[in-house]
Scaffold this motif. Structure first.
Motif, PDB file in Angstrom:
ATOM      1  N   UNK A  84       0.815  -1.206   0.000  1.00  0.00           N
ATOM      2  CA  UNK A  84       0.000   0.000   0.000  1.00  0.00           C
ATOM      3  C   UNK A  84       0.856   1.268   0.000  1.00  0.00           C
ATOM      4  N   UNK A  85       0.552   2.168  -0.931  1.00  0.00           N
ATOM      5  CA  UNK A  85       1.233   3.452  -0.991  1.00  0.00           C
ATOM      6  C   UNK A  85       2.613   3.415  -1.618  1.00  0.00           C
ATOM      7  N   UNK A  86       3.054   2.276  -2.113  1.00  0.00           N
ATOM      8  CA  UNK A  86       4.396   2.142  -2.694  1.00  0.00           C
ATOM      9  C   UNK A  86       4.332   2.231  -4.215  1.00  0.00           C
ATOM     10  N   UNK A  87       5.437   2.727  -4.809  1.00  0.00           N
ATOM     11  CA  UNK A  87       5.570   2.677  -6.261  1.00  0.00           C
ATOM     12  C   UNK A  87       6.073   1.284  -6.608  1.00  0.00           C
ATOM     13  N   UNK A  88       5.353   0.637  -7.524  1.00  0.00           N
ATOM     14  CA  UNK A  88       5.713  -0.723  -7.891  1.00  0.00           C
ATOM     15  C   UNK A  88       5.721  -0.861  -9.408  1.00  0.00           C
TER      16      UNK A  88
END
Length: 141
Positions: A84-88
């Motif tokens: 959640x909330x991460x750049x992937x």
């Protein structure tokens, strides 16, 4: 006064290999377009096995609102689950693409990008493949 043998040189190369590693740079269709040298700490780079990390060269400006512009290099470490909330980095029909992920109820994800304006789409977790998590950005000035 013997000449140093070739094996002495390979000992130094092995010692340096434990400290520095060539990390490949891939484009959106995962063709290698270069490499960078990164320090290795106990066989790991950014906490991940050194041989599993790679750089992804941003193919366009669709993540400009998150400070990632075309040609920038993003260091990717393996990740199998959405965070959640991460750049992937995700596998899409158009090749690999960067998104910011928001985890929603009912096994859904909000995929966010931001070029001129913020854009988002909702997908089912089962419909996406995660290639890795972004941990570092390298940009040319």
């Amino acid at each position: 006064n013997e000449e140093p043998s070739k094996s002495d040189g390979s000992i130094w190369l092995d010692a340096l290999r434990g400290v520095l590693q060539h990390v490949p740079v891939y484009n959106a269709v995962m063709q290698e377009v270069g490499s960078r040298l990164l320090p290795v700490n106990q066989g790991k780079i950014e906490g991940a096995p050194a041989e599993k990390v790679f750089y992804f060269k941003a193919p366009d400006n669709r993540m400009r609102g998150y400070r990632v512009q075309q040609g920038d290099l993003v260091l990717i470490v393996p990740a199998g689950n959405a965070e959640d909330g991460k750049m992937m980095l995700l596998e899409t029909k158009l090749g690999k693409q960067l998104y910011i992920l928001k985890i929603l109820p009912r096994y859904q994800l909000l995929l966010q990008s931001y070029d001129q304006q913020s854009e988002s789409e909702i997908v089912n977790m089962a419909d996406i493949q995660i290639a890795g998590r972004c941990v570092r950005l390298e940009a040319e000035l």
